[in-house]
Every structure is written in C-alpha cells, then in structure tokens.
Design a protein around this motif. Structure first.
Motif, short mmCIF file in Angstrom:
data_model
loop_
_atom_site.label_atom_id
_atom_site.label_comp_id
_atom_site.label_asym_id
_atom_site.label_seq_id
_atom_site.Cartn_x
_atom_site.Cartn_y
_atom_site.Cartn_z
N UNK A 1 -13.54 -9.32 -0.23
CA UNK A 1 -13.65 -7.92 0.16
C UNK A 1 -15.04 -7.34 -0.06
N UNK A 2 -15.77 -7.86 -1.05
CA UNK A 2 -17.05 -7.23 -1.41
C UNK A 2 -18.24 -8.17 -1.31
N UNK A 3 -18.04 -9.44 -0.96
CA UNK A 3 -19.15 -10.37 -0.85
C UNK A 3 -20.20 -9.90 0.14
N UNK A 4 -21.49 -10.10 -0.21
CA UNK A 4 -22.62 -9.62 0.58
C UNK A 4 -22.44 -8.14 0.93
N UNK A 5 -21.87 -7.40 -0.01
CA UNK A 5 -21.60 -5.97 0.13
C UNK A 5 -20.86 -5.64 1.42
N UNK B 1 -11.25 -5.61 4.26
CA UNK B 1 -11.55 -4.20 4.00
C UNK B 1 -10.32 -3.33 3.84
N UNK B 2 -9.12 -3.89 4.09
CA UNK B 2 -7.87 -3.16 3.83
C UNK B 2 -7.00 -4.00 2.90
N UNK B 3 -6.63 -3.44 1.77
CA UNK B 3 -5.73 -4.13 0.84
C UNK B 3 -4.38 -3.43 0.88
N UNK B 4 -3.35 -4.18 1.24
CA UNK B 4 -2.01 -3.63 1.38
C UNK B 4 -1.16 -4.06 0.19
N UNK C 1 -10.35 -0.20 1.29
CA UNK C 1 -9.31 0.82 1.27
C UNK C 1 -7.98 0.20 0.83
N UNK C 2 -7.29 0.87 -0.10
CA UNK C 2 -5.97 0.45 -0.54
C UNK C 2 -4.92 1.28 0.19
N UNK C 3 -3.95 0.60 0.79
CA UNK C 3 -2.88 1.25 1.53
C UNK C 3 -1.55 0.73 1.00
N UNK C 4 -0.60 1.60 0.75
CA UNK C 4 0.70 1.18 0.21
C UNK C 4 1.70 0.95 1.33
N UNK C 5 2.66 0.06 1.04
CA UNK C 5 3.77 -0.20 1.96
C UNK C 5 5.08 -0.22 1.19
N UNK C 6 6.19 0.01 1.92
CA UNK C 6 7.53 0.01 1.30
C UNK C 6 8.13 -1.38 1.25
N UNK C 7 8.04 -2.12 2.35
CA UNK C 7 8.58 -3.47 2.41
C UNK C 7 7.66 -4.32 3.28
#
Length: 492
Positions: free
Chosen positions: A285-289, A297-300, A399-405
């Motif tokens: 996610x952050x390598x080479x900025x 870039x999106x973590x679910x 960006x962190x995004x939440x999910x239900x299932x």
C-alpha cells in the motif's frame, strides 16, 4: 548527516539517442533535472525536438521495412536481446543511484524493482521467446493452414518515471523479441536513467535504427503518438493520457496497449492473522510512496475487526521513517514530482472535508523543510463513493472502508472504474479462490500484494487494454497471418 552521493557519469547529457546512438539534437531545449529530495538542480539535459522525433521514426521505419531485424530467427533476436540484458545488468548499480537522485527512490527500492524484478522479467522474456510457436501448422475441416506470428511494425513505448528500468523488460524487450523496431519514450523526469539505458542499447550492437530513446515532453510525445509511421503505441500511464493517445491513434487505427492506473482493494477476512497480513499489506500500500500502479490504496475490513485493523495499520504507517533516500535507515523517500505531492495533499484535504479521518500521516514531515515529501497516510471513515476511494492518488494515501459481510466486500471492491490488481487475505483456501474469481481485476493476490511479472498482466475496465509479460506480452507485438496450404471455404 549522511552526505548526498555524487551524480554518476551519465552519457549524452547534451545529445539525443536516435537510431542506436547518441547524436546532436536538431534544436531541443535544455531541461534542469531537479532532485526531489532537496530540490537542487543536479544536471541539465538536452530535450528532443520534433525534428529529432521524425528522425527516430524514419530510422525505425527503415529498420523494420528494409533491415534485417524482423527477418532474423527468434534465436538470433533473443541472442541480441541477451546482449542488451548483459549491458543493462552491468549498469544496474549506477542506474539505481541515478534513479534515486532523479526520482527519490531509495537504493533498496531500486535494487528490488530493477536489480531483482527487472532482471527476472527480461531474462524470462528472452528465454520464453525461444520456445514460442511463432509458426504452426493446423489441419482443420477446411484444409491445412500455417498460422504465423509476424512482427507488427514500429512501436512507440511510452514509459513512466516510476519504473523506467523494469519497464524495459515489460514493454521494450518483448517488442524487440517479436521483431519490431522500437522508439522508447521515457518520462521527461527520467532523463538520467534513460541515458544509461540508451548506453546499454548502444553497447548491445543491435542493427541500425532498431531502437531510439527520447525522453520527450508533451509536444514531442503527442507528435510521436500521432505519427503515421508509428504502427503501435504501448503506454504505461494515467487514464487521461490514455484517452488522448486513443484519440490520436484512432484516425489511422493504430494498435494500442494501455497499462493504466488502479484503485486496488485489499480485502481482509475475519480469519486473517494480522501478523502475517501487515508485512505485505503495508509494503503493497505504501511502497515507493504509493507511486505504483498496483498499489493497494483501498483496505476493506469488516465492522467486527475495524478498530483492530485500523490501529495496527496506523501504527505500522507511523513507524515508517521518511527522509533522504540516500540514508539507508530511511523507509520512504520523497514523491518523485512536485505535482504528485501537491495532488496527494489536496486529495487528503478534500477527503477530510467529506468526512474522512486521518489516522496516520496526512502532512509534510516537520523535520524536512525541502523536497517533495509527504507522510504515508491512512484515512478512516471513508465510504466508497468519496473521491479518495474512486480516484487514483498515485501517492502515499490509503483509505480504509468497512463492510458487513464478504458479499458486500466484493461489491465494494468491484464498485470502481478501475480493475488492475487486488488482494484477499484469509486462511480459508476455498474462500480465497471464490473471492479471487469474483473480483473484477486483472490480478488477484492471495495473502500477498502485487502481481506476477512473468505471467500476463493487465487491467480490466479503465485500467487498460492488452497484456504485458509472459508469452502473451510478446505476442501483443505481433500480427497473425494464415497461409492456406490446401482446401478453401470454396470447397465447403
């Protein structure tokens, strides 16, 4: 304080590389090369002119239409490309140093992506090409037919500043192996590494005119893309540039291969242990900025594990040391271009205005008052309809995004105009394969980040057309011809 290393000897700073050799420009302007870590001018280089571009196309055209290169056997071309690989590899330490100074990539990153992945990619392509079926005989209901793969023609390969060396193995050497002549167009931000690559091409002794390399600006690049002597454009870049390329190639129906951006998701299942997730997730996610097309870039994450995951990733981001790329203790250097730093900064500001929360980063490092630095940034309370979740930053913003299932996680992952790469972290092998089949992207990594660069790689949706790497990446630069040996549809 660790001293900034001296710029290594760079060939042809006041010249351009046309038809396999350095020559005087017909009038291109000089460009200052600015180190992104301290904003100091480290060199001045000659930019190519439109007339230089025309010379390169004429040479490539003659090399393809009249020269020996397309008519050589695949083993002869592979041997020549092997000499090129030798010349590239002998310069890798110098290229990594030059890349650090012109793009801010720490030496460790250069050694990973260039000395490691780059060497593997071009050596694999060279050896694979020797065994590919460039010609085969097929017997069918309408008779016997020879199917030939023939080189497509003059290729314009447009490279980016985030991988000017490894892209030689993904774009240039496969085109050469196929029998094409190639005009390489590195980013103007890569004038030093591109000249070292050009020096390697000159040393390899390819037939005259087969390769030119012009680190051109917008005007000359658009001229090349529009040139009637160019048969194919192979681009690595952003969506807006790709649209412009397609508009310019459409009137002559020139072929295009487009490897574009992404908004790649990483789905963390509830059973995934964070101690095994974090090493590849944080690097991916952050390598080479974040200046990587497949950056996660999106973590679910599920509502159940949200707090635990956000805390762990935030701690990992805060632990990354940002600083001068020639300091071996530094994890992340500067963003390569000022516009990239400014874009990341403005997108984070807008995300906060829309309701996102900064967990880590979100600012220029206080201890660095020069250079285009921005801290690795983790944003929480992001919804998938926000700009920060839909548009590529090409910077250190996750960006962190939440999910239900899991069904919702897959739906969120696919709710994007992009589809380049993705990851699924879980201990359940069946779940991993089920999710991998349902995600709409050209690559899915299971309990890992990134993609294989020795197998076909490319995007779905607006992440691109065509495939690079593997056998498919070589065949992209060919046309198919059938030679009917017996029978015909007239006999049916």
């Amino acid at each position: 304080m660790i001293q900034k290393p001296e710029l290594p000897a760079i060939p042809g700073l006041d010249e351009v590389f046309v038809a396999n050799r350095f020559v005087a420009s017909t009038g291109g302007e000089m460009l200052d090369v600015i180190c992104p870590a301290d904003e100091e001018v480290i060199a001045s280089v000659r930019m190519p002119s439109v007339e230089d571009a025309d010379r390169a196309v004429a040479a490539a055209r003659k090399a393809f239409d009249e020269g020996p290169w397309p008519r050589m056997t695949i083993d002869e071309r592979a041997d020549a490309c092997s000499r090129l690989a030798d010349a590239l590899e002998s310069r890798l330490p110098t290229m990594n140093l030059a890349w650090m100074l012109e793009a801010g990539a720490p030496i460790a990153h250069g050694e990973m992506i260039n000395s490691g992945a780059g060497k593997l990619v071009w050596r694999n392509a060279i050896e694979k090409a020797r065994t590919l079926p460039f010609e085969e005989v097929r017997d069918g209901p309408m008779g016997r037919t020879v199917i030939r793969r023939e080189p497509l023609g003059v290729v314009l390969s447009i490279l980016t500043y985030n991988g000017p060396v490894v892209l030689m193995g993904m774009k240039v050497i496969p085109a050469l192996l196929a029998g094409c002549s190639v005009i390489i167009k590195p980013a103007p931000e890569s004038p030093l590494t591109s000249r070292l690559v050009a020096e390697a091409i000159e040393e390899a002794g390819l037939p005259e005119g087969v390769v030119s390399m012009l680190a051109a600006g917008t005007t000359v690049t658009q001229h090349l893309v529009s040139h009637p002597g160019v048969d194919m454009v192979a681009l690595t870049g952003g969506t807006a540039i790709a649209v412009d390329v397609v508009k310019r190639t459409a009137p002559r129906l020139a072929r295009t291969i487009l490897e574009l951006g992404g908004k790649s998701p990483a789905i963390i299942a509830d059973d995934a242990p964070l101690d095994t997730v974090l090493p590849t997730l944080v690097a991916g996610a952050s390598g080479f900025l974040g200046q990587v097309c497949v950056s996660l870039s999106r973590i679910l994450v599920s509502e159940k594990r949200h707090d635990e995951v956000v805390e762990a990733i935030g701690e990992a981001y805060r632990g990354l040391k940002v600083g001068l790329p020639w300091d071996p203790s530094v994890d992340r250097g500067p963003i390569a271009v000022k516009r990239g730093r400014d874009r990341a900064e403005s997108m984070v500001n807008r995300a906060v205005e829309q309701g996102a929360r900064v967990v880590a980063g979100g600012r220029r490092p206080a201890h660095l008052n020069r250079g285009w630095f921005y801290e690795p940034t983790l944003l929480d309370d992001v919804t998938n309809d926000m700009e920060i979740a839909q548009e590529e930053v090409f910077g250190p913003v996750t960006a962190v995004i939440t999910y239900r299932d899991m069904d919702e996680a897959i739906a969120i992952a696919n709710d994007s105009k992009f589809g380049l790469a993705s990851s699924i972290y879980t201990q359940d092998a069946d779940l991993a394969m089920d999710v991998a089949r349902k995600i709409q992207s050209g690559g899915v990594a299971i309990n890992a980040a990134g993609v294989s660069l020795t197998e076909p790689f490319g995007g779905f949706k607006q992440s691109g057309w065509g495939r690079e790497c593997g056998a498919e990446g070589i065949f992209e630069f060919t046309d198919q011809k059938q030679i009917l040996m017996s029978g015909s549809y007239l006999d049916a």
